[in-house]
Every structure is written in C-alpha cells, then in structure tokens.
Write a protein that holds these residues in place. Structure first.
Motif, PDB file in Angstrom:
ATOM      1  N   ALA A  14       0.578  36.298  85.966  1.00 21.89           N
ATOM      2  CA  ALA A  14      -0.682  36.109  85.213  1.00 21.89           C
ATOM      3  C   ALA A  14      -1.715  37.111  85.700  1.00 21.89           C
ATOM      4  O   ALA A  14      -2.449  37.706  84.903  1.00 21.89           O
ATOM      5  CB  ALA A  14      -1.197  34.681  85.379  1.00 21.89           C
ATOM      6  N   MET A  63      -4.108  25.265  85.662  1.00 14.78           N
ATOM      7  CA  MET A  63      -3.346  26.379  86.207  1.00 14.78           C
ATOM      8  C   MET A  63      -2.197  25.966  87.096  1.00 14.78           C
ATOM      9  O   MET A  63      -1.077  26.360  86.879  1.00 14.78           O
ATOM     10  CB  MET A  63      -4.250  27.359  86.939  1.00 14.78           C
ATOM     11  CG  MET A  63      -4.892  28.347  85.995  1.00 14.78           C
ATOM     12  SD  MET A  63      -5.848  29.582  86.827  1.00 14.78           S
ATOM     13  CE  MET A  63      -7.387  28.747  87.062  1.00 14.78           C
ATOM     14  N   HIS A 147      -0.124  19.879  77.046  1.00  9.31           N
ATOM     15  CA  HIS A 147      -0.038  21.255  76.555  1.00  9.31           C
ATOM     16  C   HIS A 147       1.154  21.440  75.613  1.00  9.31           C
ATOM     17  O   HIS A 147       2.200  20.825  75.775  1.00  9.31           O
ATOM     18  CB  HIS A 147      -0.012  22.277  77.698  1.00  9.31           C
ATOM     19  CG  HIS A 147       1.167  22.189  78.614  1.00  9.31           C
ATOM     20  ND1 HIS A 147       1.110  21.582  79.847  1.00  9.31           N
ATOM     21  CD2 HIS A 147       2.423  22.663  78.493  1.00  9.31           C
ATOM     22  CE1 HIS A 147       2.281  21.672  80.441  1.00  9.31           C
ATOM     23  NE2 HIS A 147       3.104  22.319  79.645  1.00  9.31           N
ATOM     24  N   LYS A 184      -3.661  20.695  74.009  1.00 11.68           N
ATOM     25  CA  LYS A 184      -4.042  22.111  74.094  1.00 11.68           C
ATOM     26  C   LYS A 184      -2.884  23.053  73.805  1.00 11.68           C
ATOM     27  O   LYS A 184      -1.746  22.796  74.179  1.00 11.68           O
ATOM     28  CB  LYS A 184      -4.630  22.415  75.483  1.00 11.68           C
ATOM     29  CG  LYS A 184      -3.634  22.379  76.635  1.00 11.68           C
ATOM     30  CD  LYS A 184      -4.337  22.599  77.979  1.00 11.68           C
ATOM     31  CE  LYS A 184      -4.727  24.026  78.268  1.00 11.68           C
ATOM     32  NZ  LYS A 184      -3.790  24.708  79.190  1.00 11.68           N
ATOM     33  N   GLU A 185      -3.206  24.157  73.174  1.00 16.69           N
ATOM     34  CA  GLU A 185      -2.303  25.307  73.119  1.00 16.69           C
ATOM     35  C   GLU A 185      -2.532  26.102  74.408  1.00 16.69           C
ATOM     36  O   GLU A 185      -3.520  25.887  75.111  1.00 16.69           O
ATOM     37  CB  GLU A 185      -2.630  26.178  71.897  1.00 16.69           C
ATOM     38  CG  GLU A 185      -1.611  26.124  70.785  1.00 16.69           C
ATOM     39  CD  GLU A 185      -0.249  26.719  71.130  1.00 16.69           C
ATOM     40  OE1 GLU A 185      -0.158  27.456  72.125  1.00 16.69           O
ATOM     41  OE2 GLU A 185       0.720  26.457  70.411  1.00 16.69           O
ATOM     42  N   PHE A 216       1.462  34.074  77.897  1.00 18.17           N
ATOM     43  CA  PHE A 216       2.679  33.545  78.510  1.00 18.17           C
ATOM     44  C   PHE A 216       3.954  34.106  77.911  1.00 18.17           C
ATOM     45  O   PHE A 216       5.028  33.918  78.486  1.00 18.17           O
ATOM     46  CB  PHE A 216       2.664  32.011  78.518  1.00 18.17           C
ATOM     47  CG  PHE A 216       1.996  31.499  79.756  1.00 18.17           C
ATOM     48  CD1 PHE A 216       2.707  31.359  80.933  1.00 18.17           C
ATOM     49  CD2 PHE A 216       0.642  31.234  79.772  1.00 18.17           C
ATOM     50  CE1 PHE A 216       2.085  30.949  82.102  1.00 18.17           C
ATOM     51  CE2 PHE A 216       0.009  30.807  80.929  1.00 18.17           C
ATOM     52  CZ  PHE A 216       0.737  30.665  82.105  1.00 18.17           C
ATOM     53  N   GLY A 278     -12.824  26.315  78.192  1.00 22.67           N
ATOM     54  CA  GLY A 278     -12.015  26.382  79.408  1.00 22.67           C
ATOM     55  C   GLY A 278     -11.675  27.820  79.762  1.00 22.67           C
ATOM     56  O   GLY A 278     -11.404  28.636  78.885  1.00 22.67           O
ATOM     57  N   MET A 279     -11.703  28.093  81.043  1.00 27.23           N
ATOM     58  CA  MET A 279     -11.307  29.422  81.518  1.00 27.23           C
ATOM     59  C   MET A 279     -10.246  29.253  82.598  1.00 27.23           C
ATOM     60  O   MET A 279     -10.437  28.458  83.522  1.00 27.23           O
ATOM     61  CB  MET A 279     -12.489  30.153  82.131  1.00 27.23           C
ATOM     62  CG  MET A 279     -13.574  30.524  81.160  1.00 27.23           C
ATOM     63  SD  MET A 279     -14.769  31.565  82.043  1.00 27.23           S
ATOM     64  CE  MET A 279     -15.895  31.951  80.740  1.00 27.23           C
TER      65      MET A 279
HETATM   66  C1  LIG Z   1      -1.192  30.868  86.560  1.00 25.58           C
HETATM   67  C2  LIG Z   1      -1.398  30.017  85.342  1.00 25.58           C
HETATM   68  C3  LIG Z   1      -0.708  28.824  85.239  1.00 25.58           C
HETATM   69  C4  LIG Z   1      -0.907  27.988  84.136  1.00 25.58           C
HETATM   70  N1  LIG Z   1      -0.288  26.773  84.096  1.00 25.58           N
HETATM   71  C5  LIG Z   1      -0.613  25.896  83.098  1.00 25.58           C
HETATM   72  C6  LIG Z   1      -0.112  24.564  83.098  1.00 25.58           C
HETATM   73  O1  LIG Z   1       0.603  24.160  84.011  1.00 25.58           O
HETATM   74  N2  LIG Z   1      -0.480  23.743  82.085  1.00 25.58           N
HETATM   75  C7  LIG Z   1      -1.290  24.168  81.054  1.00 25.58           C
HETATM   76  O2  LIG Z   1      -1.622  23.393  80.171  1.00 25.58           O
HETATM   77  N3  LIG Z   1      -1.744  25.428  81.026  1.00 25.58           N
HETATM   78  C8  LIG Z   1      -1.449  26.290  82.015  1.00 25.58           C
HETATM   79  N4  LIG Z   1      -1.958  27.557  82.002  1.00 25.58           N
HETATM   80  C9  LIG Z   1      -2.654  28.019  80.775  1.00 25.58           C
HETATM   81  C10 LIG Z   1      -4.158  27.974  80.852  1.00 25.58           C
HETATM   82  O3  LIG Z   1      -4.640  26.664  81.037  1.00 25.58           O
HETATM   83  C11 LIG Z   1      -4.771  28.587  79.573  1.00 25.58           C
HETATM   84  O4  LIG Z   1      -4.420  27.769  78.481  1.00 25.58           O
HETATM   85  C12 LIG Z   1      -4.278  30.001  79.311  1.00 25.58           C
HETATM   86  O5  LIG Z   1      -4.142  30.692  80.534  1.00 25.58           O
HETATM   87  C13 LIG Z   1      -5.213  30.793  78.423  1.00 25.58           C
HETATM   88  O6  LIG Z   1      -6.509  30.858  78.961  1.00 25.58           O
HETATM   89  P1  LIG Z   1      -7.092  32.104  79.789  1.00 25.58           P
HETATM   90  O7  LIG Z   1      -6.999  33.316  78.931  1.00 25.58           O
HETATM   91  O8  LIG Z   1      -8.482  31.697  80.137  1.00 25.58           O
HETATM   92  O9  LIG Z   1      -6.251  32.265  81.028  1.00 25.58           O
HETATM   93  C14 LIG Z   1      -1.785  28.398  83.097  1.00 25.58           C
HETATM   94  C15 LIG Z   1      -2.489  29.610  83.229  1.00 25.58           C
HETATM   95  C16 LIG Z   1      -2.306  30.405  84.320  1.00 25.58           C
HETATM   96  C17 LIG Z   1      -3.095  31.679  84.423  1.00 25.58           C
END
Ligand SMILES: Cc1cc2nc3c(=O)[nH]c(=O)nc-3n(C[C@H](O)[C@H](O)[C@H](O)COP(=O)(O)O)c2cc1C
Length: 349
Positions: A14, A63, A147, A184-185, A216, A278-279
């Motif tokens: 990531a 995360m 998710h 959530k997506e 992802f 959310g971030m």
């Molecule tokens: C390292 C990492 C692990 C993540 N693991 C999960 C998870 O376990 N469950 C989930 O719903 N989203 C997970 N996400 C997704 C984030 O919650 C978010 O939906 C996605 O990263 C897009 O947002 P962003 O651009 O702000 O990172 C993860 C994101 C990152 C960066």
C-alpha cells in the motif's frame, strides 16, 4: 503464506503503490462566496454517522491488525492519535483474530488506548452474524464496518472465488449486531444500485470507497505471478460514486472514502452528500514517515483546514456544507449525465 504475513505485505505494498489521485475531485469546484458572513470560531464540524454523533467528520479508515507485533504497534499509534484528535477509528478486518485468538491483542489495543472514542469493528461480507457479534465485542465497537472487496479477492492469489449470499448475510448481521452496520467498498466505488440494496438490507450507512486512492488490484497484482492488469483501472471514482449514492435520498448516511488526501477533498466529499470521510493511505503514510506525533499534527491540521474552508464558504455546520453549491465538470460530469443524475442539483441550490 500465513494471513499475518499477508497483512504485513499489504502495508508495504500500500505504501509503495500509493494513491493515484484519480478520485474525480479535480472535476469539482465550489462556487466562491464573497460574503460568507461567518467567523472561523463559530464553525462546528460535528456530524452524525449512521446514528452516531462524532465531533470529527474525518475518521481513520480500516487498515490493520492480525499481523502480529507490527500491526499491534500501528493500531496502538492510530488509537492514540485518534483519541487526542477526537477522530473515530476503524480497525482492519478482524477475521484473523476470530480464526486465531493469538492475534486478538493487535486489535484490543485500540480500545485500551482509546477507551471513550468511537471505534468501528471490521469484517468482510463472508462473515456470519455470530462472527460479527464477536468482532464487535472484541473491541467494544460503536459500529461495525462490513467491507465488500470482490476485486481484491479475485486478484488475490489465495482469495475468494465465490461471492454468493453476501447481501443476505449482511441483512442478518445488520439485524443482530447490536450496533449500526456500515457497508463499505475498498477502492472500486459503489453504484447507486448496490447502495440501494444495502440500505434496504439494513445498512445504517454506506461508504462509497471510490476509485482513485489506495488500489487493492495493484497491491494484489504485485503478489501474483500473472497480473490481472485490467483491474488496476477498474472502478467508479469517489466523486462520481458519492453523487450516485446521494441521488437515492437526502436522508441516508453516506460515507466518503477512497483517495482522500486533503481538507479540500473532505469538503468536496461532504458537499457531494457525505456525512463524514475516511482516510486510510494518507494516515498510514503520515504515520510511517513522520511517526505518531507527525500523524497527530496532520490530523489536527486537516480538521482546522476543513473549518477554514467552511468559513469561506459561509457554512457553519456540516449540514450547511452538504448544501454548498458546486460545479461538476469533465469525466465526472460525463459519468453522472450518462447515469441520469442531474448535476444542476449541485450547482443551482
Ligand atoms: C494497509 C491497508 C490495509 C487495509 N485493510 C483493510 C481491511 O482490513 N478492511 C477494510 O475494510 N479496508 C481495508 N483497507 C482499505 C481502506 O479502509 C480504504 O477503504 C482504502 O484504502 C481506500 O482508501 P484510501 O485511498 O484512503 O487508502 C486497507 C487499506 C490499507 C492501506
């Protein structure tokens, strides 16, 4: 590869793939206000998220956890910074701790460090109602995120290949979780059709999780021998997805996420109809590059900058910002027109 090793790989990938900034927010412009008639100190950024009240409309999105000491330490820092900044915090998927109780500590630390803050549990849509309750209890969560990550699973070498029955499981989870359920997506965006089915199934809020941030498909493709490249550019941008979901109704809680990096992105999200934003990637990067204090500074700066933007727009509350006029151009305008969503509802209000 164990689940815990995969969690650690996700963090590294990531950080290395980053966020693409193809969120559609560059297509959104606020209509400037020359007479805002408002003072900064009067701005109130508190908000309602699916029945919960939060002093901050920005939260740390799901995360991690479940990857041993590294994920314990990340969650500990996120929880401390969240408590100090008054921001809600979601943990990563708790399935690993449901399957292996030795991983519970990497999630439980969040509630220990942040006893009174808003904390969201997290599971995938493969979970059943009993697992959902256990995840909520594990961290005394105030809400549960479910998710939806079809693209991630299909690209993940060891991921799921069947996606049947998710909606009925979500319905049962929403019925029995005892806390609001947010669906959530995770970076591919939510259409209004999907959102409508989720609201009908009992979701208290739907998170657009749009395209343009952490990706992802890219992350899992790095873990595959033969990449499924075409999924790297797959999805609905965050801006388009928010406007789609908002077009369903003005009453339901819509959450923004996917590529948000700045207070302006948050303000645009709210004006597109979100109650909060959310971030994930942005905060992970801040934590790993600047440490816990640096992360906290970034969080407080974001909240302050949001207040500044609201001041110049003459919006004293989040509800007023949700009605601030904005103009939508470019690809986002084209997308919404093709989808039958009248963009003048945003520009002429
Ligand atoms: C390292 C990492 C692990 C993540 N693991 C999960 C998870 O376990 N469950 C989930 O719903 N989203 C997970 N996400 C997704 C984030 O919650 C978010 O939906 C996605 O990263 C897009 O947002 P962003 O651009 O702000 O990172 C993860 C994101 C990152 C960066």
């Amino acid at each position: 590869m164990t689940r815990a090793e995969r969690k650690r790989e996700h963090i590294n990938h990531a950080l290395s793939t980053g966020q693409s900034r193809e969120t559609g927010f560059d297509d959104i412009t606020f209509v400037h206000v020359s007479l805002p008639d408002l003072a900064l100190e009067k701005v109130d950024i508190s908000t309602k998220i699916g029945g919960l009240t939060s002093s901050s409309p920005i939260f740390i999105n799901a995360m991690t956890g479940g990857g041993g000491q590294l994920t314990y330490e990340i969650n500990r820092s996120l929880a401390r910074a969240a408590r100090k900044a008054g921001m809600p915090l979601a943990v990563g998927s708790q399935m690993s701790a449901l399957k292996d109780p030795a991983e519970r500590y990497s999630y439980e630390i969040v509630r220990k460090e942040n006893p009174d803050g808003l904390i969201f549990a997290n599971l995938g849509s493969e979970a059943d109602a009993e697992q959902a309750k256990r995840a909520v209890d594990m961290i005394e969560a105030d809400a549960l995120q479910i998710h939806l990550n079809v693209i991630q699973e299909i690209v993940m070498p060891e991921g799921d290949r069947s996606f049947t029955g998710a909606l009925s499981r979500i319905e049962r989870i929403a019925d029995g979780a005892g806390v609001p359920v947010f669906v959530k997506e995770v970076g591919f965006g939510m259409s209004r059709e999907s959102a409508r089915r989720l609201f009908d199934a009992g979701a208290a809020a739907v998170d657009a999780g749009g395209y343009g941030g952490t990706n992802f498909s890219k992350i899992e493709n790095l873990r595959r021998e033969k990449a499924l490249q075409f999924f790297n550019t797959w999805g609905i941008s965050t801006a388009a997805s928010l406007a789609e979901i908002r077009s369903l109704s003005a009453d339901q809680s819509v959450i923004a996420s996917g590529g948000l990096q700045s207070a302006l992105d948050v303000a645009k999200s709210i004006a597109l109809g979100a109650c909060c934003a959310g971030m994930a990637g942005t905060f992970l990067k801040a934590l790993t590059s600047k440490g816990e204090e640096g992360l906290f500074d970034e969080m407080t700066a974001l909240l302050q900058e949001l207040k500044i933007i609201m001041t110049v727009l003459g919006c004293q509350t989040v509800a007023q910002l949700q009605k601030a006029p904005l103009v939508i151009k470019g690809d986002t305008h084209h997308w919404l027109s093709e989808r039958g969503i009248d963009t003048s509802r945003f520009s002429r209000r």
